[in-house]
Design an enzyme around this catalytic site. Sequence first.
Site, mmCIF file in Angstrom:
data_model
loop_
_atom_site.group_PDB
_atom_site.id
_atom_site.type_symbol
_atom_site.label_atom_id
_atom_site.label_comp_id
_atom_site.label_asym_id
_atom_site.label_seq_id
_atom_site.Cartn_x
_atom_site.Cartn_y
_atom_site.Cartn_z
ATOM 1 N N THR A 146 -14.714 59.736 -2.026
ATOM 2 C CA THR A 146 -13.975 60.958 -2.803
ATOM 3 C C THR A 146 -15.223 61.717 -3.217
ATOM 4 O OG1 THR A 146 -12.039 59.599 -3.616
ATOM 5 C CG2 THR A 146 -12.671 61.912 -4.609
ATOM 6 N N GLY A 147 -15.090 63.150 -2.694
ATOM 7 C CA GLY A 147 -16.143 64.056 -3.423
ATOM 8 C C GLY A 147 -15.489 65.223 -3.998
ATOM 9 N N GLY A 148 -16.130 66.085 -4.596
ATOM 10 C CA GLY A 148 -15.676 67.252 -5.375
ATOM 11 C C GLY A 148 -14.681 67.952 -4.824
ATOM 12 N N GLY A 150 -12.954 67.025 -1.538
ATOM 13 C CA GLY A 150 -11.940 66.433 -0.753
ATOM 14 C C GLY A 150 -12.156 64.906 -0.828
ATOM 15 N N VAL A 152 -12.644 61.498 1.667
ATOM 16 C CA VAL A 152 -13.282 61.063 2.934
ATOM 17 C C VAL A 152 -12.380 59.860 3.568
ATOM 18 C CG1 VAL A 152 -15.401 60.322 4.257
ATOM 19 C CG2 VAL A 152 -15.378 62.022 2.463
ATOM 20 N N LYS A 166 -13.369 64.341 6.225
ATOM 21 C CA LYS A 166 -13.124 64.880 4.673
ATOM 22 C C LYS A 166 -11.922 65.793 4.670
ATOM 23 C CE LYS A 166 -16.080 67.648 2.551
ATOM 24 N NZ LYS A 166 -17.239 67.942 1.701
ATOM 25 N N ASP A 264 -26.344 70.755 -4.814
ATOM 26 C CA ASP A 264 -25.920 69.271 -5.470
ATOM 27 C C ASP A 264 -26.296 68.202 -4.683
ATOM 28 O OD1 ASP A 264 -24.226 67.739 -6.906
ATOM 29 O OD2 ASP A 264 -22.308 68.152 -5.671
#
Length: 405
Positions: A146-148, A150, A152, A166, A264
């Site tokens: 999980t990212g900022g 979306g 995956v 993603k 980032d």
Amino acid sequence: MLSGSIPNAFTNLHYGIDIDLSYNELTGPVPPSPNLLNASIQGNPCLCGNVTGVKLCTSQIKKKKNHPFRHKLILVIMLPLIGVVLLGLFTYGFIAYRQQWKKSPRKPLEEESGDYFHITSFDGKVVYDDILKATNDFSEAYCIGTGGYGIVYKAKLQPDNVVAVKRLHSSSENVDHSGFLNEVRALTNIRHRNIVKLYGYCSHPRHSFLIYEYLEKGSLGSILRSDVLAKELDLLKRVNIVKGVANGLAYMHHDCTPPIIHRDISISNILLDSDYEACISDFGTSKLLKLDSSNWTAVAGTYGYIVPELSYTMVGNEKCDVYSFGVVALEVVMGKHPGELITSLLTLSDDHLVLANVEDSRIPPPSSQVEKQVMSVLRVSRACLNSNPLERPTKHQVSNLLMKA
């Protein structure tokens, strides 16, 4: 019998009168009169004119010969002129259309009418359906991170074709699509071994997602946070990971037009393939630098990796990535975030920069040759963490220093 030329009196006769001028030894041109068109004038070999029974005059023959030549001459002159005029009109119309096209507002990717697909070497709509099927409509069972911007998923499209997908967070979660578009713009034209490959993307009312190459080892962060997995990363592998990240950033900063800053860089956004080769990922907060711009930007990044100057200035540039890289390089060597060590590290001289103070106890100590490389990483990290952005090295300098280690 008459002799000489045809008298003009004959040309003034009324219509309907038959005229016989045969065998009169007449000479010269026949007057152009309607009364003489049907006159009988045979037996006058010296007559000439444009009537039945006599030959054409010399002047008429020349005129007839010159007539087609004049037509050809006119065509030779007019056709190029017509071509030039048409070309000018076409050029003017094309320029006017281009100027109008540039001035007209264009919708961003996700607002274009209809569905938008772009899948390299594949039929986009077919792949869209295949991905929904491969992930069971994005079931949690296929989630791998999980990212900022979306979540995956791992999608097995064919036995030998596995990709990472993603999926962008839904708009109902108040997540702007700008991250999706930033990532697309940043990755579309990038080709580098240390930057994750983007295979395609889809903007759809139901799902918007990006399709990447699948990297078997996952994120560097998940490995370092696991005592079991971290033992697989000896210091030589860790040095090579740091070098790979440096090479990827150097490409983004110096070989892309316009330059790209990631904004980032963290261990969670670095993926590893089966050979532990590092690939930079997650470009949702990336910014394409305009060289004639001051690059004012909102604060972006992960806590613990953000440059200190962003607390009092909004100017973002490539030195933000340099600082974040310094944190990541230290964290890779230590196996954990350096925290307060960052401040004390800046005050240490080379003589007091000892590996024993920062080494990861979960792995065996390095050989003397590898230790030299690790010390080089520590010195580069310290330079990258300089509180003055102007004194931080460029990524080209960092990459070159590490390659010599």
